[in-house]
Each structure stands twice: as C-alpha cells, then as structure tokens.
Motif scaffolding. Structure first.
Motif, PDB file in Angstrom:
ATOM      1  N   LYS A   1       0.829  -1.207   0.000  1.00 38.18           N
ATOM      2  CA  LYS A   1       0.000   0.000   0.000  1.00 38.18           C
ATOM      3  C   LYS A   1       0.864   1.258   0.000  1.00 38.18           C
ATOM      4  CE  LYS A   1      -4.585  -1.295   1.684  1.00 38.18           C
ATOM      5  NZ  LYS A   1      -4.523  -2.708   1.383  1.00 38.18           N
ATOM      6  N   GLU A   2       2.055   1.193   0.576  1.00 33.97           N
ATOM      7  CA  GLU A   2       2.959   2.340   0.515  1.00 33.97           C
ATOM      8  C   GLU A   2       3.424   2.567  -0.923  1.00 33.97           C
ATOM      9  OE1 GLU A   2       4.712   1.732   5.055  1.00 33.97           O
ATOM     10  OE2 GLU A   2       6.000   1.380   3.330  1.00 33.97           O
TER      11      GLU A   2
ATOM     12  N   ILE B   1       2.283   7.380   5.137  1.00 28.79           N
ATOM     13  CA  ILE B   1       2.845   8.696   4.839  1.00 28.79           C
ATOM     14  C   ILE B   1       4.138   8.902   5.626  1.00 28.79           C
ATOM     15  CG2 ILE B   1       2.508  11.182   5.133  1.00 28.79           C
ATOM     16  CD1 ILE B   1       0.924  10.179   2.805  1.00 28.79           C
ATOM     17  N   ARG B   2       4.095   8.567   6.890  1.00 25.90           N
ATOM     18  CA  ARG B   2       5.280   8.741   7.747  1.00 25.90           C
ATOM     19  C   ARG B   2       6.445   7.901   7.240  1.00 25.90           C
ATOM     20  NH1 ARG B   2       4.555   6.265  13.451  1.00 25.90           N
ATOM     21  NH2 ARG B   2       4.992   4.417  12.187  1.00 25.90           N
ATOM     22  N   ASN B   3       6.176   6.646   6.860  1.00 23.01           N
ATOM     23  CA  ASN B   3       7.245   5.767   6.382  1.00 23.01           C
ATOM     24  C   ASN B   3       7.843   6.268   5.074  1.00 23.01           C
ATOM     25  OD1 ASN B   3       6.817   4.113   8.572  1.00 23.01           O
ATOM     26  ND2 ASN B   3       5.591   2.611   7.459  1.00 23.01           N
ATOM     27  N   LEU B   4       6.987   6.752   4.155  1.00 21.52           N
ATOM     28  CA  LEU B   4       7.503   7.290   2.887  1.00 21.52           C
ATOM     29  C   LEU B   4       8.332   8.547   3.128  1.00 21.52           C
ATOM     30  CD1 LEU B   4       4.435   6.826   0.487  1.00 21.52           C
ATOM     31  CD2 LEU B   4       6.580   5.537   0.483  1.00 21.52           C
ATOM     32  N   ARG B   5       7.887   9.396   4.032  1.00 23.40           N
ATOM     33  CA  ARG B   5       8.635  10.614   4.327  1.00 23.40           C
ATOM     34  C   ARG B   5      10.028  10.309   4.870  1.00 23.40           C
ATOM     35  NH1 ARG B   5       3.742  14.020   7.207  1.00 23.40           N
ATOM     36  NH2 ARG B   5       3.147  15.288   5.388  1.00 23.40           N
ATOM     37  N   LYS B   6      10.131   9.270   5.652  1.00 25.87           N
ATOM     38  CA  LYS B   6      11.434   8.893   6.214  1.00 25.87           C
ATOM     39  C   LYS B   6      12.425   8.537   5.107  1.00 25.87           C
ATOM     40  CE  LYS B   6       9.933   7.109  10.735  1.00 25.87           C
ATOM     41  NZ  LYS B   6       9.796   5.884  11.563  1.00 25.87           N
ATOM     42  N   ILE B   7      11.890   8.000   4.012  1.00 31.57           N
ATOM     43  CA  ILE B   7      12.757   7.543   2.922  1.00 31.57           C
ATOM     44  C   ILE B   7      13.018   8.649   1.905  1.00 31.57           C
ATOM     45  CG2 ILE B   7      13.008   5.878   1.044  1.00 31.57           C
ATOM     46  CD1 ILE B   7      11.088   4.041   2.665  1.00 31.57           C
ATOM     47  N   ILE B   8      11.946   9.323   1.463  1.00 30.35           N
ATOM     48  CA  ILE B   8      12.104  10.280   0.361  1.00 30.35           C
ATOM     49  C   ILE B   8      12.236  11.725   0.820  1.00 30.35           C
ATOM     50  CG2 ILE B   8      10.808   8.752  -1.160  1.00 30.35           C
ATOM     51  CD1 ILE B   8       8.447  10.657  -0.998  1.00 30.35           C
TER      52      ILE B   8
END
Length: 222
Positions: free
Chosen positions: A158-159, A199-206
C-alpha cells in the motif's frame, strides 16, 4: 497538467452531473450528446480517456469507438450502459473499450474507474519506468520498487501504491477519500491511522518535504 476527458452522453442532466463532478476532481472535461460531434472532437483533440454512453444521438458508442480504433486512436475508454445493454457488452469490448459502468451508478465509482485506467496508462506509457525523486532516490512505477543509493528499499504494497498515486498527481492535493478509493479494495475498511503510517514511512525515505499535509483535506506530493 490535468487529464483530459471526452464525455459523450445524450441525457442532459446526467451529462452535466458527470461533467461537473469530474471537473471538481481536477479533470478537464469536454462533452457532447451526439455521434458526429463526438467523432470530430475525438479526432481533433488530444484526450487521455473517453467516456461514451452506448446510446447516443445519431448512432451508438460501440460504432463510435470502433471507428476511432480502426483509425488508430487508442485512447482508453469507458462505456456507460443501461441494464438492458448488458447483453451487448461483448460487442462493446470487441469495439475496443477498456471498462464499462452500469446505470444507475455512483459518480464516485465512475471516478474510481477513470482513475484506475489513467493510472495504468501512466505506468505503461512511460518509456523509462523510473521516476527520479531526488539525485539518489528513484522509483520504478511499473515494478513498484523504490531505489535509494542504488539499493532496493523494502516498502509495503500500500505504501508503493500510495507513492504511485502521489507521483501521478504531483502538485495536486489528494483528499483522503481519493486515497482510500485507490489503496483499499472493495469490501476493505479504510484506516486513517494506517494511511498516516504509510505517509510517515515514505517521508522517512524520500524526505519530509516531499509530502505536504493539508489538515482536514489530504496530502500533496511536491
């Protein structure tokens, strides 16, 4: 740039409702109620998707699409059909349609079908399946693989779906409802908490700055 839709529907009220709703969702919609205008508009304009009623003034949607396909026009299409038309669906798919929706229908369902087709088109029309997010981060929109510093970063399905949706709609605020429709399958219960985690997990990466929160509205990729 917003996606452009050609709508051919001969019921004035329904045509206006569909056009107004899809315009509110950020699409550019050109509409007509008859075969001849539809044919001319399809040839003269560049559209991302067609929405044709099966029964239209001066002909029918099947013939209209079949003529366009025989002329090399490969724009994705959706047929709007009444319950009495279902026996003709085989003819519809032979004419080259990608999907259909039965009357009566919810406008949100039509939006979902339009968005899903455009999402597939977005993925397959790119000669390079990688989208560069930053100098050291890229995302394969077909394989849904996130690469950072030349290494694959594992993210949840889903991410990955969310990242495709955000990249496709760069610069556009996506409401939570739009995101829910795209990430959660029919019968699944959307979770705002889960969305926040994605959203939080994607922000940590990108990068935190890539995904902007709009309180009480939704999210935007910039």
């Amino acid at each position: 740039m917003s996606s452009k839709i050609l709508l051919i529907e001969d019921e004035p009220m329904l045509c206006e409702m569909i056009k107004d709703y899809l315009t509110e969702q950020g699409y550019e919609v050109v509409s007509s109620d008859n075969y001849d205008d539809g044919l001319s508009l399809a040839y003269e304009g560049k559209f991302d998707i067609f929405i044709f009623d099966v029964k239209i003034i001066g002909g029918n949607g099947f013939e209209l699409l079949s003529n366009l396909r025989s002329s090399g026009v490969d724009t994705p299409s959706i047929f709007i059909t009444s319950l009495n038309d279902i026996s003709d669906l085989a003819k519809g798919f032979k004419s080259g349609c990608d999907d259909y929706i039965k009357k009566p229908f919810e406008l949100a369902e039509l939006h979902l079908r339009v968005d899903n087709i455009l999402k597939r088109k977005f993925s397959h029309s790119s000669s390079d399946s990688y989208v560069e997010i930053s100098p050291n981060i890229k995302f394969d929109i077909i394989q849904k693989k996130l690469i950072k510093d030349n290494k694959i970063v594992q993210i949840a399905k889903k991410e990955a779906d969310l990242l495709v949706l955000l990249l496709k709609n760069r610069g556009k605020i996506l409401s939570r409802d739009e995101i829910y429709m795209n990430l959660w399958d029919y019968g699944q219960i959307p979770s705002e908490l889960s969305l926040r985690v994605y959203i939080r997990n994607l922000r940590k990466i990108i990068g935190e700055e890539r995904i902007i929160s709009h309180p009480k509205i939704g999210y935007e990729y910039v």
